[in-house]
Design an enzyme around this catalytic site. Structure first.
Site, short mmCIF file in Angstrom:
data_model
loop_
_atom_site.label_atom_id
_atom_site.label_comp_id
_atom_site.label_asym_id
_atom_site.label_seq_id
_atom_site.Cartn_x
_atom_site.Cartn_y
_atom_site.Cartn_z
N VAL A 208 0.81 -1.22 0.00
CA VAL A 208 0.00 0.00 0.00
C VAL A 208 0.85 1.27 0.00
O VAL A 208 0.32 2.36 -0.23
CB VAL A 208 -0.99 0.05 1.19
CG1 VAL A 208 -2.08 -1.01 1.05
CG2 VAL A 208 -0.28 -0.05 2.52
N TYR B 255 3.64 4.86 15.05
CA TYR B 255 2.36 4.14 15.01
C TYR B 255 1.24 5.04 15.53
O TYR B 255 0.18 5.16 14.89
CB TYR B 255 2.49 2.88 15.86
CG TYR B 255 1.31 1.94 15.78
CD1 TYR B 255 1.10 1.14 14.67
CD2 TYR B 255 0.39 1.86 16.84
CE1 TYR B 255 0.01 0.27 14.61
CE2 TYR B 255 -0.69 0.99 16.79
CZ TYR B 255 -0.88 0.20 15.67
OH TYR B 255 -1.96 -0.66 15.61
#
Ligand code: NDP
Length: 247
Positions: A61, A151
């Site tokens: 992706v 993250y």
């Protein structure tokens, strides 16, 4: 008419559970993996047992051309799309002062930029249909989490992305929402990927005193993709058992 779902990261963990639950609920499903072809093939085989159309593609992706190619292949195979689930994600642990460029870029590129590429690739079809569902997988770390700067930033960014799409494409009949999974047992949250102490933390601070089960998360996804969720747009939905923070 059979509905069609596209989901990234369907080869393992949460994504695999969603692929199988969607197939069991009668959806045609196209999903992706990045490197784990054999796991993807096993998921496809299990999901196919439910009798709907199941296809899988290799996709990184982070590569927008690759995303566009796979979106085109999905639309050629399935003719259209009803739900797009941005699920693929990675984590690289490390305190912010010592996090290198490569780890930062890999996490932001996969979790945030990759989700943007996927939405951008499918939006023309969704807008043409004047209908559809987009879901993003965020995390309680979006509020901040020690040792997970990239993250946490990527997952907070997904909220901004989703709520922007909710405003831009709500008028076209497309809903965009964010799921916040709590702590679910997958490769990402097991073994060396996550300190055992964090699992104990998740269980003891979760009011339900347990981890989530993958089929519970998959059921929430299917609800949000269904007709009953038509007026839920721009929402951030916790599927955490009440666990509201990360250390
Ligand atoms: P897993 O590590 O078990 O699976 C990750 C999936 O993402 C795999 O299918 C993997 O493919 C795919 N993937 C990884 N990198 C890329 C990439 N560059 N391009 C395309 N696909 C990629 O993760 P989980 O199932 O645990 O997590 C799924 C999502 O849920 C993630 O976004 C995660 O951040 C989020 N989440 C998970 C929680 C949990 O408790 N598990 C909690 C909160 C959020 P392959 O198999 O080929 O490597």
């Amino acid at each position: 008419m059979t509905k069609r779902m596209f989901i990234t990261g369907g080869s393992r963990g949460i994504g695999a559970a969603i692929v199988e639950a969607a197939a069991a609920a009668g959806w045609d499903v196209g999903f992706t993996y990045v490197s784990n072809e054999s796991a993807a093939a096993e998921v496809a085989q299990r999901a196919s047992a439910h009798g709907t159309k199941i296809r899988h593609w290799q996709l990184d992706v982070r590569n927008s051309a690759n995303v566009d190619e796979v979106a085109d292949a999905f639309l050629a195979e399935f003719e259209s799309v009803d739900a797009v689930i941005c699920n693929a994600g990675i984590n690289r642990n490390g305190l912010a002062y010592s996090m290198n460029d490569e780890d930062w870029d890999a996490v932001i590129g996969t979790n945030l930029t990759g989700s943007f590429y996927v939405c951008r690739a499918f939006l023309p079809e969704l807008v043409a249909n004047r209908a559809g569902r987009i879901l993003m997988m965020s995390s309680i770390t979006a509020e901040g989490a020690s040792g997970q700067a990239a993250y946490a930033a990527s997952k907070a960014g997904l909220k901004g992305l989703a709520q922007t799409l909710a405003k831009e494409y709500g008028p076209k009949g497309i809903t965009t929402n964010v799921l916040v999974p709590g702590y679910f047992p997958t490769d990402m949250t097991s073994g060396e990927a996550m300190a055992e102490g964090l699992k104990d933390f998740a269980i003891s601070y979760c009011p339900l005193r347990r981890l989530g089960e993958l089929d519970e998360l998959a059921a929430s996804v299917l609800f949000l993709c269904g007709d009953g969720a038509g007026f839920i747009n721009g929402a951030v939905i916790d599927v955490t058992g009440g666990l509201g923070w990360a250390p």
